[in-house]
Design a protein around this motif. Structure first.
Motif, PDB file in Angstrom:
ATOM      1  N   VAL A   1       0.849  -1.187   0.000  1.00  9.64           N
ATOM      2  CA  VAL A   1       0.000   0.000   0.000  1.00  9.64           C
ATOM      3  C   VAL A   1       0.890   1.244   0.000  1.00  9.64           C
ATOM      4  N   ALA A   2       0.560   2.170  -0.878  1.00 11.21           N
ATOM      5  CA  ALA A   2       1.371   3.373  -1.065  1.00 11.21           C
ATOM      6  C   ALA A   2       1.187   4.349   0.088  1.00 11.21           C
ATOM      7  N   ALA A   3       2.131   5.261   0.197  1.00 14.01           N
ATOM      8  CA  ALA A   3       2.022   6.329   1.186  1.00 14.01           C
ATOM      9  C   ALA A   3       0.748   7.133   0.935  1.00 14.01           C
ATOM     10  N   GLY A   4       0.186   7.639   2.009  1.00 12.12           N
ATOM     11  CA  GLY A   4      -1.030   8.432   1.909  1.00 12.12           C
ATOM     12  C   GLY A   4      -2.209   7.784   2.599  1.00 12.12           C
ATOM     13  N   PHE A   5      -2.193   6.456   2.694  1.00 13.59           N
ATOM     14  CA  PHE A   5      -3.306   5.784   3.354  1.00 13.59           C
ATOM     15  C   PHE A   5      -3.120   5.802   4.868  1.00 13.59           C
ATOM     16  N   ASP A   6      -1.958   5.372   5.322  1.00 15.28           N
ATOM     17  CA  ASP A   6      -1.666   5.365   6.753  1.00 15.28           C
ATOM     18  C   ASP A   6      -0.655   6.475   7.034  1.00 15.28           C
ATOM     19  N   LYS A   7      -1.160   7.665   7.228  1.00 16.77           N
ATOM     20  CA  LYS A   7      -0.287   8.833   7.333  1.00 16.77           C
ATOM     21  C   LYS A   7       0.512   8.878   8.632  1.00 16.77           C
ATOM     22  N   ASN A   8       0.016   8.240   9.674  1.00 13.41           N
ATOM     23  CA  ASN A   8       0.615   8.376  10.994  1.00 13.41           C
ATOM     24  C   ASN A   8       1.065   7.059  11.619  1.00 13.41           C
ATOM     25  N   ALA A   9       1.227   6.019  10.806  1.00 14.12           N
ATOM     26  CA  ALA A   9       1.692   4.710  11.297  1.00 14.12           C
ATOM     27  C   ALA A   9       0.747   4.128  12.350  1.00 14.12           C
ATOM     28  N   GLU A  10      -0.539   4.249  12.096  1.00 15.45           N
ATOM     29  CA  GLU A  10      -1.538   3.783  13.054  1.00 15.45           C
ATOM     30  C   GLU A  10      -2.164   2.444  12.676  1.00 15.45           C
ATOM     31  N   ALA A  11      -1.987   1.981  11.447  1.00 14.70           N
ATOM     32  CA  ALA A  11      -2.677   0.767  11.007  1.00 14.70           C
ATOM     33  C   ALA A  11      -1.752  -0.177  10.248  1.00 14.70           C
ATOM     34  N   VAL A  12      -0.468  -0.122  10.544  1.00 15.63           N
ATOM     35  CA  VAL A  12       0.508  -0.933   9.807  1.00 15.63           C
ATOM     36  C   VAL A  12       0.187  -2.419   9.922  1.00 15.63           C
ATOM     37  N   ILE A  13      -0.059  -2.884  11.120  1.00 11.70           N
ATOM     38  CA  ILE A  13      -0.292  -4.319  11.319  1.00 11.70           C
ATOM     39  C   ILE A  13      -1.632  -4.734  10.705  1.00 11.70           C
ATOM     40  N   GLY A  14      -2.638  -3.890  10.837  1.00 11.65           N
ATOM     41  CA  GLY A  14      -3.927  -4.199  10.229  1.00 11.65           C
ATOM     42  C   GLY A  14      -3.842  -4.294   8.717  1.00 11.65           C
ATOM     43  N   LEU A  15      -3.092  -3.393   8.100  1.00 14.76           N
ATOM     44  CA  LEU A  15      -2.925  -3.441   6.643  1.00 14.76           C
ATOM     45  C   LEU A  15      -2.154  -4.689   6.233  1.00 14.76           C
ATOM     46  N   GLY A  16      -1.167  -5.064   7.013  1.00 14.24           N
ATOM     47  CA  GLY A  16      -0.464  -6.314   6.732  1.00 14.24           C
ATOM     48  C   GLY A  16      -1.391  -7.508   6.826  1.00 14.24           C
ATOM     49  N   ALA A  17      -2.320  -7.463   7.786  1.00 14.24           N
ATOM     50  CA  ALA A  17      -3.281  -8.554   7.945  1.00 14.24           C
ATOM     51  C   ALA A  17      -4.227  -8.668   6.764  1.00 14.24           C
ATOM     52  N   LEU A  18      -4.381  -7.590   5.988  1.00  6.92           N
ATOM     53  CA  LEU A  18      -5.219  -7.637   4.785  1.00  6.92           C
ATOM     54  C   LEU A  18      -4.487  -8.247   3.589  1.00  6.92           C
ATOM     55  N   GLY A  19      -3.181  -8.485   3.727  1.00  2.73           N
ATOM     56  CA  GLY A  19      -2.436  -9.134   2.653  1.00  2.73           C
ATOM     57  C   GLY A  19      -1.419  -8.265   1.952  1.00  2.73           C
ATOM     58  N   PHE A  20      -1.286  -7.008   2.361  1.00  2.62           N
ATOM     59  CA  PHE A  20      -0.267  -6.151   1.753  1.00  2.62           C
ATOM     60  C   PHE A  20       1.115  -6.603   2.216  1.00  2.62           C
ATOM     61  N   GLY A  21       2.038  -6.747   1.254  1.00  2.00           N
ATOM     62  CA  GLY A  21       3.380  -7.191   1.591  1.00  2.00           C
ATOM     63  C   GLY A  21       4.220  -6.119   2.234  1.00  2.00           C
ATOM     64  N   HIS A  22       3.893  -4.870   1.976  1.00  2.00           N
ATOM     65  CA  HIS A  22       4.567  -3.765   2.650  1.00  2.00           C
ATOM     66  C   HIS A  22       3.605  -2.597   2.791  1.00  2.00           C
ATOM     67  N   VAL A  23       3.881  -1.778   3.773  1.00  2.00           N
ATOM     68  CA  VAL A  23       3.069  -0.595   4.048  1.00  2.00           C
ATOM     69  C   VAL A  23       4.016   0.593   4.093  1.00  2.00           C
ATOM     70  N   GLU A  24       3.753   1.574   3.241  1.00  2.00           N
ATOM     71  CA  GLU A  24       4.556   2.795   3.255  1.00  2.00           C
ATOM     72  C   GLU A  24       3.799   3.862   4.034  1.00  2.00           C
ATOM     73  N   VAL A  25       4.326   4.203   5.172  1.00  2.00           N
ATOM     74  CA  VAL A  25       3.706   5.153   6.094  1.00  2.00           C
ATOM     75  C   VAL A  25       4.013   6.584   5.646  1.00  2.00           C
ATOM     76  N   GLY A  26       3.093   7.490   5.953  1.00  2.00           N
ATOM     77  CA  GLY A  26       3.352   8.903   5.667  1.00  2.00           C
ATOM     78  C   GLY A  26       2.425   9.439   4.594  1.00  2.00           C
TER      79      GLY A  26
END
Length: 341
Positions: A61-86
């Motif tokens: 998931v690209a930057a812009g969705f999780d702007k404040n590093a609040e849902a990193v683990i939840g996004l990983g649980a949805l199947g995203f291989g990486h989460v770009e915070v900010g």
């Protein structure tokens, strides 16, 4: 089911309000633990080695969705291989006035002028540290940008301030000089400004791999020159591309587009240019350089096309709104089926 829900209900909500509702639900996913992972975990054949890390899937998931590093683990649980915070900035800032997020439904696109709304790098740091300690987590990238109140001439020190706070907490770090929503920011893509910025941030980042995110509105010569600079400076990679200022060839009624106003356009209309930029970059950089392709990706076939064109990894965001919470799972399944042919 999600598409019906979107048509009947979600599309009637203000886009930013809908985002906050979805975000709240995603933050609760870690509580489901193994159950969620069993349902969404990517096929092991999709693993990618890049940037010194193992990515469970090439799709993140690209930057812009999780702007404040609040849902990193939840996004990983949805199947995203990486989460770009900010994008994170050194100073907390509210972003631009609302409304600032608009759907162009006939184009499966979004216009945003969020303006790097975030709590600041210092506030995000403890959340990043906690996410890193999680047993099951995606690869975590951190995207940093210039604080709005800081003059462009003082941008380097501002980026360095954020870098020093978050670099050790990131699996990779991204210098964002390509958002159209911070005045003067895109001027930092000019080589005489970009070279010293990237040099200083790379030094401050230490062992954390550093990438730069560029705009689709650069001309081809500019893309080539920045790509050559990235290689010359020894950066780990390039993310291509950010949102576009273009409004050409849209299906949405012109009056609706005008009413949305200024901001970056993302989603399906960006796909062709994003792919062009990817191929151009890959034609001039070494095979080992990490190139992350983002822009207009919706399906597993889209991800496969980017990988075949030379992308190391692929990101998406806008189609999340139109495809729903199982989007990453769907892409991973489609991509695994394509790989097994």
């Amino acid at each position: 089911m999600y598409r019906a829900l979107f048509s009947l209900f979600l599309r009637r909500l203000d886009p930013e309000q809908a985002h906050h509702l979805a975000f709240a639900a995603i933050r609760m996913l870690p509580a489901l633990g193994p159950l969620a992972r069993r349902f969404t975990a990517p096929d092991p054949r999709l693993r990618v080695e890049a940037l010194g890390r193992t990515f469970p899937s090439p799709f993140g998931v690209a930057a812009g969705f999780d702007k404040n590093a609040e849902a990193v683990i939840g996004l990983g649980a949805l199947g995203f291989g990486h989460v770009e915070v900010g994008t994170l900035t050194a100073r907390a800032q509210p972003g631009n006035p609302k409304p600032r997020l608009f759907r162009l439904i006939p184009d499966r696109a979004i216009i945003n002028r969020m303006g790097f709304n975030n709590d600041g790098a210092v506030a995000a740091a403890p959340r990043l540290a906690k996410a890193h300690q999680a047993r099951h987590r995606p690869v975590i990238g951190v995207n940093i940008g210039k604080s709005r109140v800081v003059a462009v001439d003082d941008a380097i020190d501002d980026y360095l301030e954020s870098c020093r706070v978050v670099a050790s907490l990131a699996d990779y770090l991204v210098v964002n000089v390509s958002s159209p929503n911070t005045p003067g920011l895109r001027g930092l893509q000019e080589l005489d400004r970009l070279a010293p910025l990237l040099t200083r941030v790379k030094d401050a980042a230490g062992a954390t791999p550093l990438l730069v995110k560029i705009a689709p509105d650069l001309d081809d010569d500019q893309v080539v020159r920045i790509s050559e600079l990235v290689v010359e400076l020894g950066l780990a990679g390039i993310i291509a591309t950010n949102t576009t200022l273009s409004r050409s060839d849209l299906r949405t009624d012109a009056a609706v587009v005008r009413a949305a106003g200024d901001g970056g356009l993302s989603g399906a209309p960006l796909a062709a240019r994003s792919l062009e930029v990817l191929r151009l970059i890959r034609s001039v950089v070494p095979a080992e350089l990490c190139v992350i392709s983002v822009g207009g990706v919706e399906t597993g076939a889209d991800v496969a096309e980017r990988l075949d064109a030379g992308a190391t990894l692929v990101q998406g965001y806008s189609a999340f709104i139109y495809r729903g919470p199982l989007w990453a799972r769907s892409i991973n399944r489609e991509l695994a089926a394509i790989r097994s042919r």
